[in-house]
Design a protein around this motif. Structure first.
Motif, PDB file in Angstrom:
ATOM      1  N   CYS A  11     -58.583  41.192  35.236  1.00 30.15           N
ATOM      2  CA  CYS A  11     -58.424  42.221  34.197  1.00 30.15           C
ATOM      3  C   CYS A  11     -59.335  41.891  33.018  1.00 30.15           C
ATOM      4  O   CYS A  11     -59.266  40.798  32.471  1.00 30.15           O
ATOM      5  N   SER A  13     -59.132  42.986  30.098  1.00 31.78           N
ATOM      6  CA  SER A  13     -58.396  42.939  28.834  1.00 31.78           C
ATOM      7  C   SER A  13     -57.656  41.619  28.632  1.00 31.78           C
ATOM      8  O   SER A  13     -57.659  41.067  27.546  1.00 31.78           O
ATOM      9  N   CYS A  14     -56.988  41.112  29.685  1.00 33.91           N
ATOM     10  CA  CYS A  14     -56.152  39.926  29.486  1.00 33.91           C
ATOM     11  C   CYS A  14     -56.504  38.774  30.422  1.00 33.91           C
ATOM     12  O   CYS A  14     -55.942  37.691  30.303  1.00 33.91           O
ATOM     13  N   GLN A  16     -55.871  38.457  33.581  1.00 38.89           N
ATOM     14  CA  GLN A  16     -54.973  38.357  34.743  1.00 38.89           C
ATOM     15  C   GLN A  16     -55.753  38.591  36.044  1.00 38.89           C
ATOM     16  O   GLN A  16     -56.540  39.528  36.127  1.00 38.89           O
ATOM     17  N   CYS A  48     -53.451  47.127  35.061  1.00 33.65           N
ATOM     18  CA  CYS A  48     -53.248  45.681  35.189  1.00 33.65           C
ATOM     19  C   CYS A  48     -51.759  45.382  35.354  1.00 33.65           C
ATOM     20  O   CYS A  48     -50.926  45.961  34.657  1.00 33.65           O
ATOM     21  N   CYS A  51     -50.853  43.406  31.699  1.00 36.45           N
ATOM     22  CA  CYS A  51     -50.915  44.070  30.379  1.00 36.45           C
ATOM     23  C   CYS A  51     -50.923  45.594  30.467  1.00 36.45           C
ATOM     24  O   CYS A  51     -50.797  46.274  29.454  1.00 36.45           O
TER      25      CYS A  51
HETATM   26 ZN   LIG Z   1     -54.500  42.843  31.883  1.00 35.24          ZN
END
Ligand SMILES: [Zn+2]
Length: 234
Positions: A11, A13-14, A16, A48, A51
């Motif tokens: 991911c 963004s985070c 993961q 995701c 998140c």
């Molecule tokens: Zn994420």
């Protein structure tokens, strides 16, 4: 058959990691839902598991739609700079699947197909839209050049693409998009009659149309991407 393989993704963004089904080929005759998902900009997009942020795989697959006469090699947007190297590979892939190197039954299918090469989701989406609308992509690229000529300050640059986004009975809606984020920078509209006018006098556009359609990457950006290679003397 549409083919998927399980792939590990991270991911953005985070961070993961998770698995998702990445597509290797799409058969839109058998899976029209996949064609719709591309048109709706949700194909190969997942939330995701950690998140919840949506993210989308880059396109890298072949797309077949016998009903609309389309065979498309869909590639990631970032690879467009290499289109001159990718074009002959695309032609070879087509030839071995449906062209002169293919089994006879496949060649029979291939007679109704036009091979194309696209970069990025919006490049692919546009070709599919044209297939549905029965619009000639070379003529549409000429329409774009006309649209750009009629805008005072058209957003231009290596990171900008102009895409036909909606075609209805009277109006063609084009979007200037940021290639990386796919965000809309500006919208432009033209009467649908513009397409018909250009199509009617296509002979006048001969040399330009030839340059636009000289390979499977039929896109006005090929006019701006460096010099065309001259054949090497033997
Ligand atoms: Zn994420």
């Amino acid at each position: 058959m549409s083919l998927f393989t399980t792939m590990n993704v991270t991911c953005p963004s985070c961070g993961q990691t998770m698995t998702m089904e990445a597509v290797g080929s799409v058969n839109a005759d058998r899976r029209p839902d996949l064609r719709e998902a591309i048109l709706e900009n949700v194909f190969q997009q997942v939330p995701c598991v950690n998140c919840g942020a949506n993210f989308r795989l880059e396109p890298e697959f072949s797309y077949l739609d016998v009903g609309n006469g389309q065979w498309i090699a869909a590639m990631p947007a970032r690879r467009m700079v290499d289109f001159r190297e990718i074009e002959p590979e695309t032609q070879e892939s087509f030839d071995s699947a449906y062209g002169k190197s293919a089994p006879l039954e496949a060649q029979a299918v291939g007679e109704g197909l036009t091979p194309r090469l696209t970069f990025g989701w919006q490049g692919l989406r546009e070709k599919i839209l044209l297939g549905e609308e029965k619009l000639d992509d070379g003529i549409v690229e000429l329409c774009k050049l006309e649209v750009m000529r009629n805008i005072d300050e058209a957003p231009v640059g290596e990171d900008v693409e102009l895409r036909l986004y909606i075609a209805d009975e009277s109006l063609l809606t084009f979007l200037f998009l940021d290639i990386n984020s796919e965000e809309t920078l500006e919208e432009a509209q033209a009467p649908r009659a513009l397409y018909d006018e250009i199509a009617a006098k296509r002979d006048q556009y001969g040399p330009l149309l030839d340059r636009l359609t000289s390979g499977p990457f039929v896109d006005m950006r090929r006019l701006y991407m460096g010099e065309e290679q001259q054949p090497q003397p033997a």
